[in-house]
Design an enzyme around this catalytic site. Structure first.
Site, PDB file in Angstrom:
ATOM      1  N   HIS A 298       0.839  -1.196   0.000  1.00  0.00           N
ATOM      2  CA  HIS A 298       0.000   0.000   0.000  1.00  0.00           C
ATOM      3  C   HIS A 298       0.877   1.249   0.000  1.00  0.00           C
ATOM      4  O   HIS A 298       1.931   1.289   0.653  1.00  0.00           O
ATOM      5  CB  HIS A 298      -0.914  -0.004   1.234  1.00  0.00           C
ATOM      6  CG  HIS A 298      -1.963   1.059   1.222  1.00  0.00           C
ATOM      7  ND1 HIS A 298      -1.787   2.277   1.852  1.00  0.00           N
ATOM      8  CD2 HIS A 298      -3.204   1.090   0.661  1.00  0.00           C
ATOM      9  CE1 HIS A 298      -2.883   3.010   1.686  1.00  0.00           C
ATOM     10  NE2 HIS A 298      -3.757   2.317   0.968  1.00  0.00           N
ATOM     11  N   SER A 501      -7.795 -14.897   0.812  1.00  0.00           N
ATOM     12  CA  SER A 501      -8.206 -13.596   0.282  1.00  0.00           C
ATOM     13  C   SER A 501      -9.660 -13.606  -0.154  1.00  0.00           C
ATOM     14  O   SER A 501     -10.218 -14.647  -0.512  1.00  0.00           O
ATOM     15  CB  SER A 501      -7.309 -13.221  -0.907  1.00  0.00           C
ATOM     16  OG  SER A 501      -7.744 -12.011  -1.498  1.00  0.00           O
TER      17      SER A 501
END
Length: 588
Positions: A298, A501
């Site tokens: 990120h 995920s």
């Protein structure tokens, strides 16, 4: 609106006749809806004191207990209510049903009476988020479905509402003459509400849980709740929510096995602030350290490196999005003279890939990096909240030599404002602590004034959901993500889903209008959908249908280059029979 439409009154009346339930007003949080039903009940001769043994207000939780199928509205009271015993149920039918009547109503007269009763309830907290007429899949814990939670997709804004939200319309006037020419605030806000309903119903690309209920907390929005200063050291400002904040911190510390009396944390404004704080602690512990993180990290991690003027290395990734462990080991080995600061991704932004913490720790051990020479921060924005509830998942825990974890609060739990939580070892926080006499507290956080509402909302969500509720949400996300991946694959699209995920990565649609409609997050030639509790199979079916129509009209995305993200989606390391058919190895 200042008055209730007659068709809504009539709708409530017919719903009453179908369900035959004199306590149905408790299902409506909108005060006009409650007033409408009160008048209807009075008109039918059923009083507020109608006896219903074995029931209380909480027994009738939500219209969302009726499933999406409109035909299910005709289900009996037995199917939609929660009785503590069959005896209470039998007594309910015996005492209430005889009082149920069907009569023709004077709708105009009722409307006038409704408006009168509504004024009497003007002190009630208005309902800004729920709409009982919306069809949707109910949350396993909430008492209603927030906008965006079900299969219902709201139509786009009409031109009138779009005009009310234009730059010229929302401009703040600087004179009385200008004010008179502007659209009034009530109409602008109504149009904005319609916009949010539309956007929330087709929200696919970003990890926000839109299914939550915080109506019980609306009363606290009139207070300026500020947790300024350290969460564990009360300041002179008394309007705070520290007791709730500390409870939230304790919950996450326990979830991640932080040692008792040796952890510290606070409720942040978002996951980015948690990362900024975690990397700040690392820099303070190792001023000359090098920050290592994967290229698919990120952006907030490398933002922290810029802010703090740290040397940082962006390590290449494997096709699935995990950090390339061999390259990481090689880079650490080249810089043995400097401390090691590693950001471990517990779910990358685009692909949802989870870096293998144990493998990284083995690398440090094999290179003989002593504990005092390395610092590990875990960016767990979404998945650090999910992994503890996934059976047989790797453990992210302070039992291992890690130093801090940051997670977003509004993503998995759901919250009307961005927020997060960061947990760190207490010894590290001492390096940034400063006494502030003005606060009668200490400065240990990134922000000074801190949103006390966020801590209250997180506490409420955790208390209401509980461990079992969070696990149900996690299971829903994982299973529904698999459904989406399979539906896309069966339709002929390139789609991948990492283990651990709920982020489905797919080829980027060729039509930008479709991307904007479903608010897909894109990176070059790929896009992704993050399956959250508000994403249902019905919405997925509609999305896939529109994606097929887009492909038939505009064609398919081609790889931008040999090493583009879309090219990597076809890599065999993802596994699965999508890449290569399963061979028949039967003996001849």
């Amino acid at each position: 609106p200042s008055s209730l439409p007659l068709n809504l009154i009539e709708e409530h009346y017919h719903l009453f006749n179908r369900i035959k339930d004199p306590l149905l007003p408790t299902m409506f949080t909108n005060r006009l809806a409650r007033s409408a039903y009160a008048v209807v009940r009075k008109s039918t001769g059923i009083t507020k004191s109608a006896p219903v043994a074995g029931l209380h207000a909480n027994s009738l939780r939500s219209v969302s207990s009726i499933t999406n199928d409109a035909s299910n509205v005709n289900k009996t009271t037995k199917e939609t209510q929660r009785f503590k015993s069959t005896a209470a149920e039998e007594e309910f039918h015996a005492e209430v049903q005889p009082e149920t009547k069907r009569i023709n109503l004077d709708l105009k007269g009722i409307a006038a009476e409704i408006n009168l009763e509504a004024k009497e309830e003007e002190n009630d907290v208005p309902d800004f988020t729920s709409d009982k007429s919306k069809s949707g899949t109910p949350s396993p814990w909430a008492v209603f479905d927030a906008w965006g939670a079900g299969d219902g997709i709201v139509a786009p804004l009409d031109p009138g509402d779009e005009e009310k939200l234009s730059k010229a319309s929302v401009k703040i006037p600087t004179s009385e003459d200008e004010r008179e020419s502007k659209t009034n605030e009530t109409d602008i806000l109504k149009a904005y509400d319609n916009l949010l309903k539309t956007k929330s119903s087709v929200h696919f690309g970003y990890p926000y849980n839109l299914m939550y209920n915080h109506e019980e907390l609306y009363q606290f929005m009139k207070y300026s709740i500020n947790n300024l200063g350290d969460p564990f050291i009360t300041s002179n400002y008394g309007v705070h929510s520290r007791q709730f904040e500390c409870s939230v911190i304790d919950f996450f510390a326990d979830l991640w096995n932080a040692p008792k009396d040796d952890y510290w944390g606070y409720v942040t404004t978002c996951g980015t602030e948690g990362n900024l704080h975690g990397i700040l602690l690392a820099r303070e512990c190792h001023p000359d350290g090098i920050l290592y993180s994967s290229k698919e990290t990120h952006y907030s991690i490398f933002k922290a490196a810029r802010y703090y003027r740290m040397d940082a290395k962006a390590i290449p990734t494997l096709p699935m999005g995990e950090i390339d462990y061999d390259i990481l080991a090689d880079e650490i080995d080249k810089n043995r003279d400097r401390p090691v600061i590693i950001n471990v991704n517990i779910g990358t932004t685009v692909k949802g890939a989870v870096d293998n913490l144990d493998r990284i720790l083995r690398i440090l051990n094999n290179l003989n990096i002593p504990r005092e020479r390395f610092h590990i921060h875990c960016d767990g924005a979404l998945f650090a909240m999910m992994m503890p509830f996934v059976d047989f998942a790797p453990e992210v825990s302070f039992k291992k030599p890690i130093d801090s974890i940051a997670v977003s609060g509004h993503k998995m739990l759901g919250c009307p404002m961005p927020c997060g939580v960061t947990i760190a070892r207490k010894e590290h926080v001492k390096k940034v602590e400063q006494r502030i006499d003005y606060l009668n507290s200490v400065d240990t956080t990134i922000m000074g004034s801190r949103n006390g509402q966020a801590a209250l909302y997180l506490w409420y969500s955790l208390r209401k959901k509980g461990i079992s509720g969070i696990k149900r949400d996690v299971v829903h996300c994982m299973e529904t993500a698999q459904y989406l991946r399979n539906e896309l694959t069966n339709a002929g699209f390139t789609a991948r889903l990492n283990d651990l995920s709920c982020t489905v990565v797919l080829e980027r649609p060729m039509d930008d209008a479709l991307i904007k409609r479903w608010q897909l997050a894109c990176e070059e030639d790929i896009a992704h959908v993050v399956v959250m509790p508000n994403v249902t199979r019905g919405k997925i079916d509609q999305f896939v249908k529109e994606l097929i129509e887009c492909r038939d009209t505009h064609g398919r995305m081609k790889s931008a280059r040999d090493d583009s993200p879309l090219t990597k989606l076809a890599c065999s390391s993802w596994g699965g029979n999508v890449v290569a058919p399963v061979g028949d190895f039967k003996s001849e």
